[in-house]
Every structure is written in structure tokens, then in C-alpha cells.
Design a protein around this motif. Sequence first.
Motif, PDB file in Angstrom:
ATOM      1  N   ASP A   1       0.834  -1.210   0.000  1.00 49.38           N
ATOM      2  CA  ASP A   1       0.000   0.000   0.000  1.00 49.38           C
ATOM      3  C   ASP A   1       0.870   1.262   0.000  1.00 49.38           C
ATOM      4  N   ALA A   2       1.954   1.226   0.785  1.00 48.96           N
ATOM      5  CA  ALA A   2       2.835   2.400   0.862  1.00 48.96           C
ATOM      6  C   ALA A   2       3.407   2.709  -0.517  1.00 48.96           C
ATOM      7  N   SER A   3       3.762   1.671  -1.240  1.00 46.20           N
ATOM      8  CA  SER A   3       4.321   1.874  -2.570  1.00 46.20           C
ATOM      9  C   SER A   3       3.273   2.432  -3.529  1.00 46.20           C
ATOM     10  N   GLU A   4       2.049   1.930  -3.426  1.00 43.55           N
ATOM     11  CA  GLU A   4       0.965   2.455  -4.265  1.00 43.55           C
ATOM     12  C   GLU A   4       0.709   3.929  -3.949  1.00 43.55           C
ATOM     13  N   HIS A   5       0.640   4.238  -2.646  1.00 42.09           N
ATOM     14  CA  HIS A   5       0.429   5.624  -2.230  1.00 42.09           C
ATOM     15  C   HIS A   5       1.563   6.517  -2.730  1.00 42.09           C
ATOM     16  N   ALA A   6       2.793   5.982  -2.682  1.00 41.71           N
ATOM     17  CA  ALA A   6       3.957   6.768  -3.121  1.00 41.71           C
ATOM     18  C   ALA A   6       3.826   7.139  -4.587  1.00 41.71           C
ATOM     19  N   HIS A   7       3.112   6.303  -5.350  1.00 41.33           N
ATOM     20  CA  HIS A   7       2.932   6.595  -6.764  1.00 41.33           C
ATOM     21  C   HIS A   7       1.587   7.282  -7.020  1.00 41.33           C
ATOM     22  N   GLY A   8       1.033   7.840  -5.943  1.00 36.62           N
ATOM     23  CA  GLY A   8      -0.181   8.633  -6.119  1.00 36.62           C
ATOM     24  C   GLY A   8      -1.448   7.820  -6.206  1.00 36.62           C
ATOM     25  N   ARG A   9      -1.330   6.516  -5.957  1.00 39.58           N
ATOM     26  CA  ARG A   9      -2.532   5.678  -6.047  1.00 39.58           C
ATOM     27  C   ARG A   9      -2.988   5.310  -4.645  1.00 39.58           C
ATOM     28  N   ARG A  10      -3.983   6.040  -4.177  1.00 37.12           N
ATOM     29  CA  ARG A  10      -4.483   5.767  -2.835  1.00 37.12           C
ATOM     30  C   ARG A  10      -5.357   4.531  -2.836  1.00 37.12           C
ATOM     31  N   CYS A  11      -5.515   3.950  -1.634  1.00 32.99           N
ATOM     32  CA  CYS A  11      -6.375   2.778  -1.513  1.00 32.99           C
ATOM     33  C   CYS A  11      -7.813   3.181  -1.836  1.00 32.99           C
ATOM     34  N   ALA A  12      -8.453   2.413  -2.690  1.00 33.96           N
ATOM     35  CA  ALA A  12      -9.811   2.766  -3.111  1.00 33.96           C
ATOM     36  C   ALA A  12     -10.786   2.641  -1.948  1.00 33.96           C
ATOM     37  N   GLY A  13     -11.584   3.640  -1.769  1.00 32.65           N
ATOM     38  CA  GLY A  13     -12.674   3.570  -0.802  1.00 32.65           C
ATOM     39  C   GLY A  13     -12.249   3.372   0.638  1.00 32.65           C
ATOM     40  N   ALA A  14     -11.042   3.694   0.971  1.00 32.83           N
ATOM     41  CA  ALA A  14     -10.571   3.438   2.338  1.00 32.83           C
ATOM     42  C   ALA A  14      -9.842   4.651   2.886  1.00 32.83           C
ATOM     43  N   ARG A  15     -10.418   5.815   2.624  1.00 34.64           N
ATOM     44  CA  ARG A  15      -9.714   7.021   3.079  1.00 34.64           C
ATOM     45  C   ARG A  15      -9.958   7.282   4.550  1.00 34.64           C
ATOM     46  N   GLN A  16     -11.081   6.798   5.059  1.00 32.53           N
ATOM     47  CA  GLN A  16     -11.413   7.081   6.450  1.00 32.53           C
ATOM     48  C   GLN A  16     -10.827   5.998   7.349  1.00 32.53           C
ATOM     49  N   PRO A  17     -10.102   6.435   8.376  1.00 29.18           N
ATOM     50  CA  PRO A  17      -9.573   5.450   9.316  1.00 29.18           C
ATOM     51  C   PRO A  17     -10.704   4.709  10.030  1.00 29.18           C
ATOM     52  N   THR A  18     -10.468   3.473  10.398  1.00 25.76           N
ATOM     53  CA  THR A  18     -11.482   2.687  11.099  1.00 25.76           C
ATOM     54  C   THR A  18     -11.152   2.518  12.577  1.00 25.76           C
ATOM     55  N   ILE A  19      -9.903   2.742  12.950  1.00 26.53           N
ATOM     56  CA  ILE A  19      -9.533   2.676  14.371  1.00 26.53           C
ATOM     57  C   ILE A  19      -9.820   4.033  14.996  1.00 26.53           C
ATOM     58  N   PRO A  20     -10.621   4.047  16.083  1.00 26.59           N
ATOM     59  CA  PRO A  20     -10.975   5.347  16.658  1.00 26.59           C
ATOM     60  C   PRO A  20      -9.764   6.093  17.206  1.00 26.59           C
ATOM     61  N   VAL A  21      -9.729   7.392  16.948  1.00 19.92           N
ATOM     62  CA  VAL A  21      -8.669   8.253  17.462  1.00 19.92           C
ATOM     63  C   VAL A  21      -9.347   9.436  18.136  1.00 19.92           C
ATOM     64  N   PRO A  22      -8.988   9.739  19.402  1.00 22.17           N
ATOM     65  CA  PRO A  22      -9.642  10.847  20.095  1.00 22.17           C
ATOM     66  C   PRO A  22      -9.484  12.153  19.325  1.00 22.17           C
ATOM     67  N   GLY A  23     -10.543  12.921  19.263  1.00 24.82           N
ATOM     68  CA  GLY A  23     -10.475  14.227  18.636  1.00 24.82           C
ATOM     69  C   GLY A  23     -10.608  14.193  17.124  1.00 24.82           C
ATOM     70  N   VAL A  24     -10.598  13.002  16.534  1.00 21.93           N
ATOM     71  CA  VAL A  24     -10.769  12.891  15.096  1.00 21.93           C
ATOM     72  C   VAL A  24     -12.203  12.462  14.836  1.00 21.93           C
ATOM     73  N   THR A  25     -12.936  13.280  14.125  1.00 17.96           N
ATOM     74  CA  THR A  25     -14.329  12.924  13.840  1.00 17.96           C
ATOM     75  C   THR A  25     -14.477  12.681  12.354  1.00 17.96           C
ATOM     76  N   TRP A  26     -15.364  11.780  12.018  1.00 17.92           N
ATOM     77  CA  TRP A  26     -15.608  11.521  10.601  1.00 17.92           C
ATOM     78  C   TRP A  26     -17.008  10.998  10.425  1.00 17.92           C
TER      79      TRP A  26
END
Lengths: 92, 447
Positions: free
Chosen positions: B422-447
Motif C-alpha cells: 500500500d505504501a508503494s501504491e500511495h507513493a505513486h499517487g494511487r491511494r487505496c480505493a474507498g478506504a480514506r477514512q480510518p477505522t480505528i478510533p482516534v480521540p479528537g478525530v471525527t468523521w
Amino acid sequence: MSGPGDRTSAVAASRLRIDPVACDGVGVCAHLAPDLIELDRWGYPVIPAGDLSRRELAAAQRAVQGCPHKAMWIERVDAPVPANWGPAAQLS
Amino acid sequence: MNVDAVTVSTSPAPSVAPSRSQAPTHAAAPTAAGDYAGLLLHGVRIARAGSAEPRAPHTVESLAQLVHTLGPRPLGTTALIAELERTQLAGRGGAHFPAAVKWRSALRGAGPLTVVANGAESEPLSAKDATLMRQRPHLVLDGLVITAETLGAARAVVWLHGDDAGTRSAIQDALADRRAWGVGGPAIELVMGPSHYLSGESSAITQSLNGGPTLPTARRRGGASFGAPRTLVHNVETLARIALLARGIAPAPTVLLTVLTPIDRLVVEVDRRTPITEVLERTGWLENGPPQAVLLGGYGGMWVPWGDLIDATFDEDALRAIGLSAGAGVVAPIAAGACGIAETAAISEYLASMSARQCGPCLFGLPALAGSMALLADGKASRRERARMLSDLRAVEGRGACHHPDGATRLIASALTAFRHDASEHAHGRRCAGARQPTIPVPGVTW
């Protein structure tokens, strides 16, 4: 920069230590001991972890004396210091 | 399931000790063999993020029940020091530091000694300490008092996060219970520290109880002078295990886990030889194919690809032999479709925001690393940015007064390995499809 081979001279094991809370990134130490201490890209000194050679010890003493925050000291070590030395090693 | 004292279960009332059916309602009795005892009365389900308030009413062990089950609290004697050495009890705050080594260090010097039960569970996902204190406050308090007595302490302190109202009332109720019974021994102070992430760090607690700010400190030249005040900080689960040891009861060979499930969190006690995959299966993670990876040990822990966990158990020695650690028992999987890079970017930003801002490499390095991770998650990290991130990881590690920056570098470095594709794909500008929102809760981050 001295390699590990330099550290085997007869000086009793001494290490340079820093209190990173006291360090303000003034950078005097890197000027006084350029072969021993480098600054990171934010201007804070990177302290070598291993035992100091005799030549390094002299440079380290200059750095310790020159630090305006007295953030560094030289420590004699009898036994090997674990990698996780310091207060954080006391994490419960 | 390889569980003797407790089991993990996804039934509405999770984790029931087998001994419970024969035991009185409080269920924490030693097993039939009488040779060891578990810690939690039962598992609890709590919300996926936020406080450790259980979703269903939980059992609270009263002082009378504890005495009935395990007998009265023994006096703290020096024999306990030998017992700690013999059993090699490891601290349960996450670092697994030997308790006996802390005791030896506390015994050096002559200044007034403070023993602290550290219940400030800073890792936002973790709730095992809060659950233990709510269910068995007297076991924790016994451990604190026994330790204070053994070491001749002047103060015995329970230290909690300032915003942890639920645990505070559990401890207050337990202290009232002890007063009503006229329990002797050292007095216990309840101190509410700041709610900040680092207020559970032992050097910060030490400085605070000695009248300073609640901030981590570095060890200074030659250590403290002989007559300086001494402070011994133990995690609350460690103290509960000491309370069992002092009674001549071996603590169960278990670990307390906080498992992030697809819908909530489960706090549960399992035998340490339990396969990690089994816990994931029983918490609903295998229903739609295995998770992609697991964040083991929480925010300052490490990402482990699913494939590397197939043969792993929660035995800390075995985990360390393969370069892993369960830390304080946080198990946070992400599903196959999630983006580990985006998850890591969100957590990195939180960790950077939680720096005590004292040490340069942490103050500047963590935001720089978080910024690089955010660019990578967005598919906008240039080659130069990526090179700088790798160099910053090396520059930050091991250079703080506390281990907070090391947790962040461990997290990011493990993400770059576990999600290297995934890191290599992201490095080439290709983000993971449909997975921009984190799924692990982080305090102060709302989505």
C-alpha cells in the motif's frame, strides 16, 4: 567521525549523556565537538550512544562545559547500560 | 481453547470463568486445584471509543467478598521481595519491566518513599486497567498497601486521569468500604492527575507527586541523592498480581486484553497461551475473511500483518522472540478493505499532538513524521518527502526523555513494513480505493 574501533582505547568506559528536556537546541556542543556531535535537522544534538575513546572524551568534556543549559554530562559506566536506560525504563 | 481460568466468548455476557458455576457470585475464587486465581470477574463490552464504562452492569467485588474468597490481606513482609524475584513478575503497564528490579531500585536511598498505583491508562484504546479497578478495586488497593508496607513507604497513592469519573467513583466506593470495616494499614490517597496522554507516564507522575509539573523527566547525572524522595510507580494490574502473590496464590497465567471488535471493545482475560487468531475469531473478525493486519499494543505498538499472527499467542516471551510485543494488551485489527497508511497517519497526528513538547526531537520530529504520513496517505508524498520521513524516523527514535516518541516511530516503521505494498501504491499517487477514512478510533478525530 570516529568509528567503533576508536572506542577500544584504555580509557575506562565513559559515555556522553544528555537531558533532552534541558536541551534547547542552542548547538554550542556541536561547534565545540564537531567530530563527536552532529545536529539533527531541527538543531538538536545527536549524542553517540557508545563508549567514548580518549580523544572523544576530551571533545565531550568541551561540549559539557560549553553547554549553556548544563544539559550534558559524562557518565562512567562499569556495566553495559541497557538500550532502554533512563526514566522510561521504569514505565510500569 | 487453551484456557484454564477464563474464557473469551462473544455471548452477551462475555467471558465466564469455568469455576464460576460452583463459586459464590463474585467468581474470582481460585480454581478447583486452588493453585492460582484470575483477575477479572468477567469480560465486559464497552463502546468502541471513549470511556471504559461497561455497556451492561458489571460485578463489583466488595471487601467482604474478597476476604471470603482469598482470605484477609497479609502483612507486607520482606519475604514478598524474594517471591517477586522467584516468580519474575513483569509489570503490566506495557513495558513488561520486572517488578523486582523496581523494588530493588526503590529500596536504594533513604528519602521518603511514595508507592503509586498507576491507573491512568493513557493508551486511548485500552480499558483493562479501568475494568479491573471497577470490578476488583480491593485487590488493587491490597497490592498497593502490601507494597507500601513491605517497602516502608510514607505514602500510598492511587493515580488516575482527571477525567476518569467512573474509575474514580469505583475507588472512592472501595475506600469507603474499607473505612466502614476499619481496615488498618497505610492510608491511601486518591490523586486525580491531568487528563493528558502523558500523565500516565511514570516519571511524570513522580515529578507531579513531588510538587512539580506532570511532565516526563530524564534521568540526570548519578541519579537522585541518597536522601531524596523516592517514588515507585506500578501499574494497577501489577499490584493486583502482587496482592495475590502475597497471599501465597500464584496469579493466573493470563493476560488482560482490550480487543477492538468490529462493533465495540471487549475487555477480557485469556490464558497467555491463547492463539491471537482465536481471540480474533471469537470477536467476530473472521466472519468476512481475516483482517488485514492487527495493531498490537495500541497507538505506540506495532502493526502486524495477519499472516505473521497465524502461530502467535499472547505469551510475551514468545512474542518478543519474534520481535513483537502485546504491550498493555491492546488488540486492534483492521479489515481487509481498510487503508493501513491512512490509519497510521491519523494515529501519528494524535501522537504528535500529545507530545509534552519538552524534547526537541519529539516536539519537532513527531509533527514532521505525522505530516509526512498525511502526505503519503493522500498520495502526495514526493520521493524527497519519503526519504525525509525515513531519516526522521532514525533521528527521533530514542531521543526523548520518555518513550513517547519511540512509540510513534515504532508505529510508523511497522506500518511501512506491514503495508509496504500500500505504501508503494500511495507513493505513486494511487491511494487505496474507498478506504480514506480510518477505522480505528482516534480521540479528537471525527468523521
